[in-house]
Scaffold this active site. Structure first.
Site, PDB file in Angstrom:
ATOM      1  N   ASN A  84      40.046  37.400  32.743  1.00  0.00           N
ATOM      2  CA  ASN A  84      41.042  36.459  33.263  1.00  0.00           C
ATOM      3  C   ASN A  84      40.312  35.272  33.925  1.00  0.00           C
ATOM      4  OD1 ASN A  84      39.980  37.845  35.464  1.00  0.00           O
ATOM      5  ND2 ASN A  84      41.844  37.539  36.638  1.00  0.00           N
ATOM      6  N   SER A 114      50.466  37.113  43.219  1.00  0.00           N
ATOM      7  CA  SER A 114      51.469  36.048  43.382  1.00  0.00           C
ATOM      8  C   SER A 114      52.633  36.078  42.389  1.00  0.00           C
ATOM      9  CB  SER A 114      50.793  34.673  43.334  1.00  0.00           C
ATOM     10  OG  SER A 114      50.156  34.436  44.558  1.00  0.00           O
ATOM     11  N   CYS A 155      39.563  34.164  36.932  1.00  0.00           N
ATOM     12  CA  CYS A 155      38.572  34.280  38.027  1.00  0.00           C
ATOM     13  C   CYS A 155      37.542  35.373  37.762  1.00  0.00           C
ATOM     14  CB  CYS A 155      39.297  34.480  39.344  1.00  0.00           C
ATOM     15  SG  CYS A 155      40.424  33.123  39.698  1.00  0.00           S
ATOM     16  N   GLU A 204      37.613  38.707  37.376  1.00  0.00           N
ATOM     17  CA  GLU A 204      37.637  40.080  37.879  1.00  0.00           C
ATOM     18  C   GLU A 204      38.333  41.058  36.934  1.00  0.00           C
ATOM     19  OE1 GLU A 204      39.341  37.595  39.036  1.00  0.00           O
ATOM     20  OE2 GLU A 204      41.385  38.150  39.595  1.00  0.00           O
TER      21      GLU A 204
HETATM   22  O1  CDP Z   1      46.241  35.550  45.866  1.00  0.00           O
HETATM   23  P1  CDP Z   1      46.901  35.412  44.536  1.00  0.00           P
HETATM   24  O2  CDP Z   1      47.690  36.613  44.116  1.00  0.00           O
HETATM   25  O3  CDP Z   1      47.742  34.168  44.447  1.00  0.00           O
HETATM   26  O4  CDP Z   1      45.774  35.193  43.405  1.00  0.00           O
HETATM   27  P2  CDP Z   1      44.195  35.467  43.370  1.00  0.00           P
HETATM   28  O5  CDP Z   1      43.896  36.857  43.802  1.00  0.00           O
HETATM   29  O6  CDP Z   1      43.474  34.365  44.076  1.00  0.00           O
HETATM   30  O7  CDP Z   1      43.890  35.355  41.821  1.00  0.00           O
HETATM   31  C1  CDP Z   1      44.148  36.436  40.958  1.00  0.00           C
HETATM   32  C2  CDP Z   1      44.335  35.962  39.567  1.00  0.00           C
HETATM   33  O8  CDP Z   1      45.526  35.177  39.473  1.00  0.00           O
HETATM   34  C3  CDP Z   1      43.259  35.032  39.040  1.00  0.00           C
HETATM   35  O9  CDP Z   1      42.119  35.663  38.602  1.00  0.00           O
HETATM   36  C4  CDP Z   1      44.010  34.390  37.895  1.00  0.00           C
HETATM   37  O10 CDP Z   1      44.086  35.267  36.794  1.00  0.00           O
HETATM   38  C5  CDP Z   1      45.387  34.193  38.495  1.00  0.00           C
HETATM   39  N1  CDP Z   1      45.521  32.841  39.103  1.00  0.00           N
HETATM   40  C6  CDP Z   1      46.016  31.810  38.331  1.00  0.00           C
HETATM   41  O11 CDP Z   1      46.339  32.018  37.168  1.00  0.00           O
HETATM   42  N2  CDP Z   1      46.140  30.543  38.855  1.00  0.00           N
HETATM   43  C7  CDP Z   1      45.775  30.286  40.118  1.00  0.00           C
HETATM   44  N3  CDP Z   1      45.888  29.040  40.598  1.00  0.00           N
HETATM   45  C8  CDP Z   1      45.266  31.327  40.925  1.00  0.00           C
HETATM   46  C9  CDP Z   1      45.160  32.602  40.390  1.00  0.00           C
END
Ligand code: CDP
Length: 600
Positions: A282, A85, A284, A286
């Site tokens: 981080n 994102s 989540c 991973e």
């Molecule tokens: O799909 P998207 O790229 O939005 O994110 P994701 O794959 O669900 O999450 C990847 C990483 O983005 C998470 O492990 C967090 O490090 C970060 N993240 C965050 O900082 N805040 C959120 N609300 C969601 C994700």
């Protein structure tokens, strides 16, 4: 570098209804009055152009920036690959911070603690999520030399981080997400394990206990283990390992929190141990990282590589529909091409990204970690007609991730030839093992893809579907009824489709109790709650086997699951080589820190 101009003949983007809402709400650049200033074409060209423009400074690159930008554009708008994102939001903008994952150190002094609070706020503002280990903080009631007072301990400082996060929106859109880790041998571990007992406490944090090999051995042998004060190295107390482990299991049963991470295992795979120990991941889970390190992720949508219409082979003994052989029904050549382009994209993101701290820029540029992963896995299994909870799916999962890993590393080698290896390569474990040279210290990570999967219109990460048909709350009270397209097609193929049936499925989510539906259809179209917990875990382990970093996965359990079930899952995660595990018992009280595109 100046991005190439948008070509006139750039094809339009076909957006699914959810993607339309999500992109408009959060991803399009907005003017001062909040109205979107771009559409999907402009957004994806902004990203493609900004990332391809970095190519210009590498003289040995076989690509011209404008041609590469077009390839990146097609990759994204064909829903084959999406970067995380922050890259979608910030590439080619003044903010320019493109990474989702950060880890910050928390030192044992007031200055260092509040530096970390400040740095976390800066990262959240730029759209990133932060992980911290609180293990270096002296325990509660330890002496504080300078004041003669006593320390308040990790859990009480955790509260300050949580409160600060509450007030800062990530990239101006969502609240920050955090990971908080405490080692199992920290004297305040019991307080930490119980930290989320009260509803709503630490709601901006995922908490994980850092387990060590020594602790797991003590559990196995039913022995005591030492709690050590980090600031003095003195043993404070000894506890029965099994008692603490049981408490962990109990809390996970009650609320899903805290999760666990296996620190020694994470450090065994640390490619640059000379730069220090990895103490956190981080938010989540991973992406394990060194202090002040960041990582940008990107995910390949596997369901986009399905080739329809290939001849079917009979069902295996695992059951399922007669299905095409994965050999023919997956476009492996195209997948290889996308993996190579994806690695190039993510490596360019490192150059394009502007980080809020010089220390972070230095660390990121030294190791150049990237995290290429997959999404749409459950959808691909539906398309292939292979049940998620089958040996065949596990075998294909291993093979799939091995392919991504092998090709990803091959791509990183190609980049090392063109651009040089990551600067710390000579002191890395790759050099010791005579591997490489590589451009990136890590290449693969399986992200949750909470929002990416909505934009691409596929199942998230390697998770099974939560429901075959459901109505989704897509921000601001907008609701959309959604049927999984592969399920709908299969219903039509078998002549079972009807409006009444869809309503029944929307209510239940699952079709397992619908005896009137063909049995092989029910066997393939399983959802998260239909799948026995061990299969969730096996799938996680299958992908972990070929992932440099870690795998985001929740092991879903029914509400009726017992404490024994949770204990068994934790133990299996340990035995099968997972780097951590998150369980969620249906209907238990916890509300996870949102890692999906839904919610606030
Ligand atoms: O799909 P998207 O790229 O939005 O994110 P994701 O794959 O669900 O999450 C990847 C990483 O983005 C998470 O492990 C967090 O490090 C970060 N993240 C965050 O900082 N805040 C959120 N609300 C969601 C994700």
């Amino acid at each position: 570098p100046t991005p190439p101009a948008m070509p006139d003949a750039l094809p339009d983007v076909a957006l699914n209804p959810n993607a339309k809402i999500v992109l408009a709400k959060r991803y399009y650049r907005k003017g001062p009055d909040g109205t979107p200033q771009e559409d999907a074409r402009a957004l994806f060209w902004r990203i493609a152009g900004a990332i391809a423009a970095e190519e210009g400074k590498y003289k040995k690159s076989p690509y011209k920036a404008d041609a590469l930008a077009r390839e990146f554009y097609d990759l994204m708008t064909g829903w084959k690959f999406l970067p995380n994102s922050p890259t979608l939001m910030n590439a080619g903008t003044d903010l320019g911070q493109l990474s989702a994952c950060f880890v910050l150190p928390v030192g044992d002094s007031i200055e260092e603690i509040f530096d970390a609070v400040k740095h976390a706020a800066m990262i959240h503002k730029s759209g990133g999520g932060t992980g911290f280990s609180f293990s270096r903080l002296r325990p509660k009631e330890a002496r504080v030399g300078s004041t003669g007072g006593v320390a308040s301990g990790p859990v009480s400082f955790l509260r300050i981080f949580n409160t600060a996060t509450e007030q800062i929106k990530q990239g101006g859109t969502r609240r920050g997400a955090n990971m908080g880790i405490l080692r199992i041998d920290h004297p305040d571990i019991i307080e930490f394990i119980r930290a989320k007992e009260r509803d709503g406490e630490f709601n901006n944090f995922n908490l994980s206990v850092g387990l060590t090999e020594a602790f797991m051995k003590a559990v196995e042998a039913d022995e005591e283990y030492d709690l050590v004060a980090p600031h003095t190295g003195q043993v404070r107390e000894r506890l029965k390992a099994r008692k603490v482990f049981e408490m962990l299991v109990q809390k996970a049963w009650e609320s899903g929190d805290p999760g666990i991470v296996f620190l020694d295992r994470i450090n065994r795979d640390n490619p640059t141990p000379k730069q220090g120990e990895i103490e956190s991941t981080n938010p989540c889970g991973e992406q394990p990282l060194l202090p002040y390190e960041a990582c940008n992720l990107g995910s390949i949508n596997l369901s986009a590589f399905f080739v329809p219409g290939t001849a079917t082979v009979p069902t295996t003994k695992d059951g399922g529909l007669p299905h095409p052989s994965p050999e023919k029904a997956i476009d492996w050549a195209e997948l290889k091409r996308v993996i190579h382009l994806g690695v190039r994209f993510l490596d360019n993101v490192i150059d394009a990204s502007r980080f809020p701290l010089e220390r972070i820029t230095e660390t990121v540029h030294r190791n150049r970690k990237i995290g290429l992963g997959v999404m749409g896995w459950a959808d691909l299994l539906y398309q292939l007609g292979i049940p998620y909870d089958s040996q065949e799916a596990i075998g294909l999962g291993e093979r799939m991730m091995q392919f991504v890993q092998d090709e990803g590393r091959a791509a990183s080698k190609v980049l090392a030839k063109e651009r040089g290896p990551f600067p710390a390569f000579a002191e890395s474990t790759f050099a010791e093992r005579d591997m490489g040279p590589y451009r990136n210290a890590t290449v693969t990570t399986i992200a949750p893809t909470g929002t990416l999967s909505i934009i691409a219109g596929c199942s998230s990460g390697i998770e099974p579907l939560f429901a075959l048909c459901f109505s989704r709350n897509v921000m601001d009270g907008e609701r959309l009824v959604e049927v999984n397209p592969h399920f709908e097609a299969a219903l039509r193929d078998t002549g079972s489709h009807s409006k009444k049936l869809m309503e029944a499925v929307a209510e239940k989510g699952s079709i397992q109790a619908m005896d009137h539906l063909p049995e092989d259809l029910r066997r393939v179209y399983v959802t998260a709650m239909d799948i026995a917990p061990v299969w969730h875990l096996r799938m996680q382990a299958a992908f972990q086997k070929y992932t440099d970093n870690a795998v985001s996965k929740t092991v879903n359990l029914p509400n009726s699951a017992s404490i024994d079930d949770i204990r068994a899952i934790y133990w299996m995660a340990y035995e099968q080589g997972c780097k951590g595990v998150t369980v969620y018992r249906d209907g238990c009280k916890a509300v996870q820190v949102l890692c999906t595109g839904e919610g606030e």
